[in-house]
Design a protein around this motif. Sequence first.
Motif, PDB file in Angstrom:
ATOM      1  N   ALA A  37       0.886  -1.162   0.000  1.00  0.00           N
ATOM      2  CA  ALA A  37       0.000   0.000   0.000  1.00  0.00           C
ATOM      3  C   ALA A  37       0.926   1.213   0.000  1.00  0.00           C
ATOM      4  O   ALA A  37       1.212   1.789   1.048  1.00  0.00           O
ATOM      5  N   PRO A  38       1.459   1.591  -1.166  1.00  0.00           N
ATOM      6  CA  PRO A  38       2.523   2.593  -1.253  1.00  0.00           C
ATOM      7  C   PRO A  38       2.193   3.955  -0.664  1.00  0.00           C
ATOM      8  O   PRO A  38       3.102   4.687  -0.277  1.00  0.00           O
ATOM      9  N   LEU A  39       0.928   4.306  -0.582  1.00  0.00           N
ATOM     10  CA  LEU A  39       0.569   5.628  -0.076  1.00  0.00           C
ATOM     11  C   LEU A  39       0.413   5.682   1.434  1.00  0.00           C
ATOM     12  O   LEU A  39       0.230   6.766   1.997  1.00  0.00           O
ATOM     13  N   MET A  40       0.509   4.538   2.102  1.00  0.00           N
ATOM     14  CA  MET A  40       0.372   4.517   3.560  1.00  0.00           C
ATOM     15  C   MET A  40       1.607   5.136   4.207  1.00  0.00           C
ATOM     16  O   MET A  40       2.737   4.816   3.829  1.00  0.00           O
ATOM     17  N   PRO A  41       1.409   5.987   5.203  1.00  0.00           N
ATOM     18  CA  PRO A  41       2.567   6.541   5.915  1.00  0.00           C
ATOM     19  C   PRO A  41       3.179   5.492   6.844  1.00  0.00           C
ATOM     20  O   PRO A  41       2.500   4.554   7.270  1.00  0.00           O
ATOM     21  N   ALA A  42       4.437   5.659   7.154  1.00  0.00           N
ATOM     22  CA  ALA A  42       5.113   4.755   8.100  1.00  0.00           C
ATOM     23  C   ALA A  42       4.375   4.792   9.434  1.00  0.00           C
ATOM     24  O   ALA A  42       3.916   5.839   9.872  1.00  0.00           O
ATOM     25  N   GLY A  43       4.243   3.629  10.050  1.00  0.00           N
ATOM     26  CA  GLY A  43       3.611   3.541  11.356  1.00  0.00           C
ATOM     27  C   GLY A  43       2.093   3.508  11.338  1.00  0.00           C
ATOM     28  O   GLY A  43       1.466   3.468  12.396  1.00  0.00           O
ATOM     29  N   ALA A  44       1.479   3.508  10.174  1.00  0.00           N
ATOM     30  CA  ALA A  44       0.016   3.454  10.080  1.00  0.00           C
ATOM     31  C   ALA A  44      -0.482   2.075  10.510  1.00  0.00           C
ATOM     32  O   ALA A  44       0.262   1.088  10.469  1.00  0.00           O
ATOM     33  N   ALA A  45      -1.740   2.019  10.919  1.00  0.00           N
ATOM     34  CA  ALA A  45      -2.325   0.747  11.346  1.00  0.00           C
ATOM     35  C   ALA A  45      -2.365  -0.254  10.192  1.00  0.00           C
ATOM     36  O   ALA A  45      -2.117  -1.443  10.385  1.00  0.00           O
ATOM     37  N   PHE A  46      -2.673   0.217   8.988  1.00  0.00           N
ATOM     38  CA  PHE A  46      -2.714  -0.659   7.826  1.00  0.00           C
ATOM     39  C   PHE A  46      -1.285  -0.839   7.324  1.00  0.00           C
ATOM     40  O   PHE A  46      -0.559   0.139   7.153  1.00  0.00           O
ATOM     41  N   PRO A  47      -0.862  -2.076   7.093  1.00  0.00           N
ATOM     42  CA  PRO A  47       0.529  -2.316   6.676  1.00  0.00           C
ATOM     43  C   PRO A  47       0.879  -1.660   5.341  1.00  0.00           C
ATOM     44  O   PRO A  47       0.078  -1.655   4.415  1.00  0.00           O
ATOM     45  N   LYS A  48       2.086  -1.135   5.270  1.00  0.00           N
ATOM     46  CA  LYS A  48       2.567  -0.499   4.047  1.00  0.00           C
ATOM     47  C   LYS A  48       3.126  -1.535   3.072  1.00  0.00           C
ATOM     48  O   LYS A  48       2.921  -1.444   1.874  1.00  0.00           O
ATOM     49  N   ARG A  49       3.845  -2.547   3.600  1.00  0.00           N
ATOM     50  CA  ARG A  49       4.450  -3.563   2.724  1.00  0.00           C
ATOM     51  C   ARG A  49       4.587  -4.871   3.493  1.00  0.00           C
ATOM     52  O   ARG A  49       5.150  -4.898   4.590  1.00  0.00           O
TER      53      ARG A  49
END
Length: 135
Positions: A37-49
Amino acid sequence: MSKTPREIFESYLYAGTMTRNADALAENFTADGVFEAPLMPAGAAFPKRLVGREEIRSAMAAYYAQPVNDDRSPNLEKSGYVLHTTSDPDVFIAEIDTVFDGDAVDTSVSLVQIFRIRDGKIARLRDYFAPELMS
């Protein structure tokens, strides 16, 4: 017989969005599959990668176990998607418009997912959506 892009997409959609079943979701991926999820910021609840079926399974189970801050549910009759094939038979794109019923006004959310498949499973999924939708 190989699965069609529609079959792969609908299986992924049902496992994740509709039933929030981390085991079923993970089984849609190859053993070394990547979910981004490339647009997710670091530390978000939804995993980025997430890399690998087992990491996808455990991270999404943890995400699905979190309390839902929103009691909206998608209106399947108003929502829709279009699948776009590409010149690469292992790549397709899902263009999605999800409509959530509201008290006074419906809310529409649009997103794009890019799927790379191998042997009927998702080898890489890039999910582009507004990060604030997942908080």
